[in-house]
Design a protein around this motif. Structure first.
Motif, PDB file in Angstrom:
ATOM      1  N   GLY A 358       0.836  -1.191   0.000  1.00  0.00           N
ATOM      2  CA  GLY A 358       0.000   0.000   0.000  1.00  0.00           C
ATOM      3  C   GLY A 358       0.863   1.229   0.000  1.00  0.00           C
ATOM      4  N   ASP A 359       0.330   2.269   0.610  1.00  0.00           N
ATOM      5  CA  ASP A 359       1.088   3.509   0.669  1.00  0.00           C
ATOM      6  C   ASP A 359       2.233   3.414   1.670  1.00  0.00           C
ATOM      7  N   THR A 360       2.008   2.616   2.697  1.00  0.00           N
ATOM      8  CA  THR A 360       3.078   2.451   3.681  1.00  0.00           C
ATOM      9  C   THR A 360       4.247   1.738   3.009  1.00  0.00           C
ATOM     10  N   PRO A 361       5.436   2.067   3.418  1.00  0.00           N
ATOM     11  CA  PRO A 361       6.589   1.467   2.738  1.00  0.00           C
ATOM     12  C   PRO A 361       6.727  -0.019   3.020  1.00  0.00           C
ATOM     13  N   GLY A 362       5.984  -0.780   2.290  1.00  0.00           N
ATOM     14  CA  GLY A 362       6.169  -2.223   2.348  1.00  0.00           C
ATOM     15  C   GLY A 362       5.497  -2.894   3.518  1.00  0.00           C
ATOM     16  N   PRO A 363       5.010  -4.096   3.285  1.00  0.00           N
ATOM     17  CA  PRO A 363       4.408  -4.848   4.378  1.00  0.00           C
ATOM     18  C   PRO A 363       5.478  -5.450   5.288  1.00  0.00           C
ATOM     19  N   GLN A 364       5.069  -5.822   6.453  1.00  0.00           N
ATOM     20  CA  GLN A 364       6.046  -6.325   7.406  1.00  0.00           C
ATOM     21  C   GLN A 364       6.146  -7.845   7.402  1.00  0.00           C
ATOM     22  N   ALA A 365       5.025  -8.515   7.287  1.00  0.00           N
ATOM     23  CA  ALA A 365       5.069  -9.970   7.296  1.00  0.00           C
ATOM     24  C   ALA A 365       3.932 -10.495   6.449  1.00  0.00           C
ATOM     25  N   ALA A 366       4.133 -11.691   5.953  1.00  0.00           N
ATOM     26  CA  ALA A 366       3.094 -12.297   5.137  1.00  0.00           C
ATOM     27  C   ALA A 366       2.092 -12.998   6.046  1.00  0.00           C
ATOM     28  N   ALA A 367       0.823 -12.953   5.664  1.00  0.00           N
ATOM     29  CA  ALA A 367      -0.219 -13.607   6.451  1.00  0.00           C
ATOM     30  C   ALA A 367      -0.724 -14.822   5.689  1.00  0.00           C
ATOM     31  N   VAL A 368      -1.171 -15.824   6.428  1.00  0.00           N
ATOM     32  CA  VAL A 368      -1.721 -17.025   5.796  1.00  0.00           C
ATOM     33  C   VAL A 368      -3.195 -16.781   5.505  1.00  0.00           C
ATOM     34  N   VAL A 369      -3.641 -17.016   4.271  1.00  0.00           N
ATOM     35  CA  VAL A 369      -5.062 -16.815   3.963  1.00  0.00           C
ATOM     36  C   VAL A 369      -5.794 -18.118   3.703  1.00  0.00           C
ATOM     37  N   ALA A 370      -5.098 -19.169   3.356  1.00  0.00           N
ATOM     38  CA  ALA A 370      -5.797 -20.431   3.094  1.00  0.00           C
ATOM     39  C   ALA A 370      -4.892 -21.592   3.456  1.00  0.00           C
TER      40      ALA A 370
END
Lengths: 553, 601
Positions: A358-370
């Protein structure tokens, strides 16, 4: 989090998935299948490539040597040929082998050097085990096609705008199908061997990029031409020393750049195809690049490596974020249509991760969705175990359906490879909902899949089966409206049907009317500005304009 | 006046960038020299000795300062000679003319001298037998024991090698257009770009040094006695007859000497090439048209500014200015292509006539016509850039594309008020942003040809020679036609991205007023380009040569332009789709556009 236990049970033997309608997957027997498809939709081409119909050449370059009589060239000639064909290693090998003709010290020292080189490369190979593979095995290992080396259809690509597609076959030919034309051009080229991927250039009608064993080919197939065998002069050859085999390619959604990846090369190449020049983007860690995926808004590129590491490049200044994985390498990935989410899978794990940009500089960690761990279903034909490692992911262009190709186990009969389809929802939170399994004829396993880039009534999944058949499974649904992501949106095609109903029916007319309106006001404005009117009048006319300004633009 | 201010501003920016690049090159000199010292003292048998302490004598420090001077000089020459529009010699004679030009001669001389200086520094750093030019010796067989100064041939051979390498470097620079600065396909940070291209520079410097040293040895073997005798005479040195002369086979096959020559030449070329590389990287950072192309692609907020109306007045000044400049640029290219095509079409009949008649006119006072076909064998605008420079010089009035179709005012696209306004909050002359509105870099046309009468006559002869046909380089004229097409490519990209964005972002319908003219302009250009590519040699791919520091991007610019043009039209048609049927245009254009809408181009 979604899991396979929530899915409806797989179909009984003899049934195939036909389409999705009214929120459920319909099935039928194989004969229905063709009938229904041909009556309902335009995409009636169910292609079938039986393995027997393909003329396979089993010879390789090196094996053809044996067919000729024993050569009696001089040592110099042979050395020169070895240097040309095999480089330093080839030369050393030749000298070592012809120890009767050369001085003893030379053959011994070259043998010693050769051993040293081999030892060193094996040391290097132990750091990056994939470097010791042959290029065929490497292609099979890193391809997005399940069981690539044995697959009749090796690559498939829909054209991003027009209704046509390209199919790469086991005999290294590529066929282009267009429902509107009778000719199906067949592309063959001397360098076109072991095709790992094909992709059409966006914003162009004719250019098709092909990832081959030793190079990249860009074919220019004139859509109006009646020729069924375009000459090899229509193909541009892009190659760079050390950059082979090419396992993955990706065009930028704006059609200006092409990136290519090879597991042998730590640099990812950014090609300017027209001028045939490339810029290598080198990062040493990982030992190569295996899979590339360009986000549809053209802002990011996913580049996975053979090691437990992948990178996300941002495309303005070409810097990258490193994403180390815990278990294995990143096997596959796909982007949401607006480029804000990246779904990816890791070898050795049975889950789908999501990264949000997003606008924030990069995500911090990946999340499990399935979670796709193995689940047993009771069917009429006995228990079927579904689940396991994920081979590839595909997200439809509207962002409503996600297809997942599960590897299964080729040895066990009750654990087939299968395609699981999820519904995706972004509001209020991003989640995956179960939709169902897509199955083909009995005995046919899915090998690869791709969504049609602009299907009008929902999504259309094209599946290539192990039997050599290519079928299309439509998913009919009303989209919730894609977020319009403006310019950077790659193929930001006008899709009036997919807009909300109140918006859709007026799009054409409002634009026409407002265009006219604009001309009038501009003209009026021009007059008022040129005439020496008192300022009050002018400001009133301005207000008038702002009132009459079309609001739906 | 504004133009002038802008020009000064831009020049200042380029100067600052050049200064920054030179400063970096000077800073990098220290580690490069350190590596050179280590490599030059490396001995296979005693690897440890390589690192044994060597006292830094005052000579070494002095030589380092000299080297800095040389780097600054090289940087200055880069700044002086660089160009974004390459000089393309359309015939072999023209190439020869370039090589023999006085300005080039001065350049070569400067490189020679700098080569000698660097070689001297290398000799001092290497020490040992290379250190001085003379050494005390006793001539004869002991009876005449008066101490004399003898010539140290090892020193001399190194100095001459430096001169030779410098000279050949400057010649190669002309042939491979080393002063041509091209623009990268992808934007990267300066450090990353530098890091990425460093191995290539090392490789090509070493290779070039190898070839130069090989050639030099051959030359020295045959002609080495001339400078030797001359030096002995002028410096009153003697030849030591007891030492084996070096211009013999045995003398030249000294491996250590060869190695030292090669490493010195590599060092020399590497420092120069690094300076050039840094200069290229710094100077091509950001430019206005490139900026339009990029902003239109990446920055919604700045796009919004383009689509906005002025307050008060409600005019889309920003958009009008941008579109006008871009369209005039494209229209100019179209005109050029059409004119070229016409001349080629009438070539067979017109050539013999024109050569004779032009001889007459050029000897008269019609200056512009003579300069216009200065270098090209045909009376076209192939190299109209010098012509435009002259014309401006002589006439002193700005040209509009209408009055002088073949001498486009290259300044105008960049001095537009709109672009300036877009970046108005930023400091106009800061090295980072001042450039955004005024890439007068485009203006730096090749100024190799001055206006003296004698030269003009010479060029006339060259022209008539070249038009004989067999001396012409094929496809060079096509290359020359598209030499400055980087600007057109950016204009096309910028326009098409803006139009694409306007579909969803343009609140006031600003773009729609100009959409017919944009489409018309692009379609006409497409037709002209298509026609051009049907000419012989136009569509033949140049041989790819990745060797050397010379940039060969200009050879493929026409293909890039063709691809960009098609992509630009498709970008508009895919975005607007069938809405384009509501746009007014001629039937012919509509037919053409329909091809694009059906994906049949």
């Amino acid at each position: 989090m979604c899991s396979l236990a929530l899915f409806p049970a797989p179909l009984a033997c003899g049934q195939t998935t036909l389409c999705e309608s009214n929120n459920e997957l319909l099935s039928g027997t194989a004969t229905d299948h063709r009938l229904k498809q041909s009556t309902h939709i335009n995409y009636s081409v169910v292609l079938y490539f039986p393995r027997e119909s393909l003329k396979l050449h089993c010879r390789t370059e090196s094996s053809s040597k044996a067919a000729f009589l024993d050569h009696s060239e001089t040592l110099w000639m042979r050395s020169a040929a070895a240097w040309r064909d095999g480089g330093l290693t080839g030369l050393l090998n030749e000298i070592t082998n012809s120890n009767t003709e050369v001085p003893k010290w030379l053959s011994v020292s070259s043998g010693f050097t050769l051993a040293l080189l081999r030892w060193f490369s094996s040391f290097h190979g132990s750091l990056f085990p994939h470097l010791t593979m042959s290029s065929e095995n490497m292609l099979a290992e890193f391809s997005q096609v399940l069981n690539w080396s044995d697959c009749v259809v090796r690559a498939f690509a829909w054209h991003p705008h027009a209704d046509k597609f390209a199919v790469a076959l086991l005999d290294d030919s590529i066929k282009i199908y267009n429902p509107k034309s009778a000719t199906t051009p067949t592309l063959k080229h001397r360098l076109q061997r072991s095709v790992a991927a094909v992709q059409w250039k966006p914003m162009c009608a004719s250019a098709l990029a092909v990832a081959c064993q030793n190079c990249l080919l860009v074919w220019h197939v004139d859509p109006c031409s009646l020729s069924t065998r375009p000459s090899s002069g229509c193909a541009q050859v892009l190659s760079n020393p050390g950059h082979s085999p090419v396992t993955s390619i990706a065009w930028s959604p704006s059609g200006s750049l092409l990136v290519s990846a090879s597991p042998m090369d730590t640099a990812m190449m950014v090609w300017d195809v027209a001028s045939e020049s490339c810029v290598p983007l080198q990062r040493v860690g990982g030992g190569g690049v295996t899979f590339l995926s360009w986000s549809p808004d053209s802002s990011h590129v996913l580049a996975s490596t053979p090691s437990a590491l992948f990178r996300v490049w941002e495309t303005r200044t070409w810097t990258c974020e490193r994403w180390p994985c815990v278990k294995g390498r990143c096997q596959s990935g796909c982007w949401s249509p607006d480029g804000s989410r990246l779904l990816f899978t890791v070898q050795g794990e049975m889950v789908i991760y999501v990264l949000t940009f997003g606008d924030t500089p990069g995500p911090q960690a990946a999340a499990v969705v399935a979670d796709l761990s193995e689940t047993t279903f009771n069917t009429a034909d006995g228990d079927i175990i579904v689940g396991g490692e994920i081979h590839s992911l595909s997200w439809d262009p509207t962002g409503e359906r996600l297809a997942v190709l599960l590897e299964g186990d080729p040895q066990a009969a009750d654990r087939p490879a299968i395609i699981a389809v999820f519904k995706t929802r972004t509001n209020p939170i991003f989640e995956l909902l179960p939709c169902g399994f897509v199955q083909g004829e009995p005995g046919a396993e899915p090998r690869m899949m791709q969504f049609h880039p602009n299907f009008q009534h929902g999504a259309l999944l094209t599946v290539c089966w192990s039997s050599g058949r290519i079928t299309h499974v439509p998913f009919y649904f009303l989209g919730a409206g894609v977020p319009h992501f403006g310019l950077s949106g790659s193929p930001s095609l006008p899709r009036p049907q997919e807009r909300p109903a109140d918006f859709a029916n007026q799009s054409l007319f409002t634009e026409l009317i407002s265009l006219l309106l604009f001309f009038f006001t501009a003209f009026f404005f021009y007059i008022t500005n040129n005439a020496t009117l008192p300022p009050t009048v002018r400001s009133r006319s301005l207000k008038l304009l702002s009132n009459s300004k079309p609001t739906d633009f | 006046i504004l133009d002038l201010v802008n020009n000064q501003c831009w020049n200042r920016v380029v100067c600052w960038r050049a200064v920054a690049s030179i400063a970096w090159a000077v800073l990098l000199l220290l580690p490069i020299t350190a590596v050179f010292v280590i490599l030059s003292r490396f001995s296979l048998l005693h690897p440890i000795q390589t690192f044994s302490g060597q006292s830094l004598c005052s000579f070494a420090i002095f030589s380092l300062i000299l080297m800095c001077g040389v780097i600054i000089m090289v940087g200055f020459l880069n700044l002086e000679y660089y160009t974004v529009i390459p000089t393309i010699a359309c015939s072999k004679i023209a190439l020869l003319g370039q090589l023999l030009h006085p300005r080039q001669f001065v350049n070569s001389l400067a490189h020679c001298i700098m080569g000698i200086i660097v070689a001297w520094c290398c000799a001092v750093t290497l020490g040992g037998r290379y250190e001085t030019i003379g050494y005390p010796c006793t001539q004869g067989d002991g009876t005449d024991s008066s101490p004399q100064m003898c010539l140290n041939e090892y020193h001399l051979i190194l100095l001459l090698a430096g001169a030779f390498v410098g000279f050949s470097h400057s010649l190669l620079a002309v042939i491979s257009n080393i002063n041509y600065v091209s623009f990268h396909t992808v934007q990267q940070y300066k450090y990353l770009r530098f890091k990425g291209s460093l191995p290539f520079v090392v490789k090509c410097s070493a290779a070039q040094a190898l070839y130069s040293v090989r050639n030099y040895i051959v030359v020295y073997f045959f002609l080495g006695y001339i400078p030797k005798a001359w030096i002995c005479k002028t410096l009153n040195l003697h030849l030591n007859s007891s030492v084996h002369p070096l211009d013999s086979i045995a003398g030249l096959l000294d491996l250590s000497l060869l190695y030292h020559q090669w490493i010195s030449a590599s060092f020399l070329l590497f420092t120069w090439n690094i300076t050039l590389l840094l200069f290229r990287i710094f100077v091509t950072e950001f430019l206005a048209l490139q900026d339009v192309a990029l902003l239109s692609q990446h920055s919604p907020s700045r796009r919004c500014e383009v689509f906005s109306l002025s307050q008060p007045g409600g005019h889309p000044h920003n958009w009008n200015a941008i579109s006008k400049e871009c369209l005039s640029l494209l229209a100019d290219l179209t005109q050029r292509l059409v004119a070229y095509h016409d001349t080629v079409a009438t070539n067979g009949r017109a050539k013999s006539l024109s050569t004779g008649s032009e001889r007459k006119t050029s000897s008269e006072t019609s200056f512009t016509s003579a300069t216009e076909d200065l270098m090209s064998p045909r009376p076209t605008l192939l190299l109209r850039t010098p012509a435009s420079v002259f014309a401006r010089f002589v006439v002193g009035t700005p040209h509009s594309p209408l009055t002088a179709p073949f001498t486009p005012d290259l300044d105008s696209p960049f001095a537009s008020p709109a672009l300036r306004r877009l970046t108005a909050p930023l400091d106009q002359c800061s090295p980072w942003f001042g450039t955004v509105q005024s890439p007068h870099i485009m203006r730096r046309a090749p100024k190799l040809w001055s206006t003296s009468t004698g030269e003009r006559r010479l060029m006339e002869d060259v022209r008539s020679l070249g038009s004989n046909g067999h001396l012409k380089l094929p496809e060079a004229s096509s290359q020359a036609l598209f030499a400055d097409s980087q600007a057109h490519i950016w204009a096309l990209e910028g326009l098409s991205y803006l139009v694409q964005a306007s579909f969803s972002e343009d609140q006031f319908g600003v773009i729609q007023t100009t959409l017919p003219s944009i489409l018309g302009c692009m379609l006409i250009l497409q037709e002209a380009v298509d026609r051009h590519f049907k000419l012989p040699h136009a569509s033949s791919k140049p041989v790819r040569s990745a060797s050397g520091m010379g940039d060969s991007t200009y050879k493929t610019l026409r293909f890039a332009l063709r691809a960009t043009l098609k992509t630009a039209i498709y970008r508009i048609t895919t975005t607007f789709g069938n809405h384009l049927n509501a746009v007014q245009m001629s039937a012919e254009h509509r037919k053409r556009l329909q091809q694009f809408l059906e994906y049949k181009e």
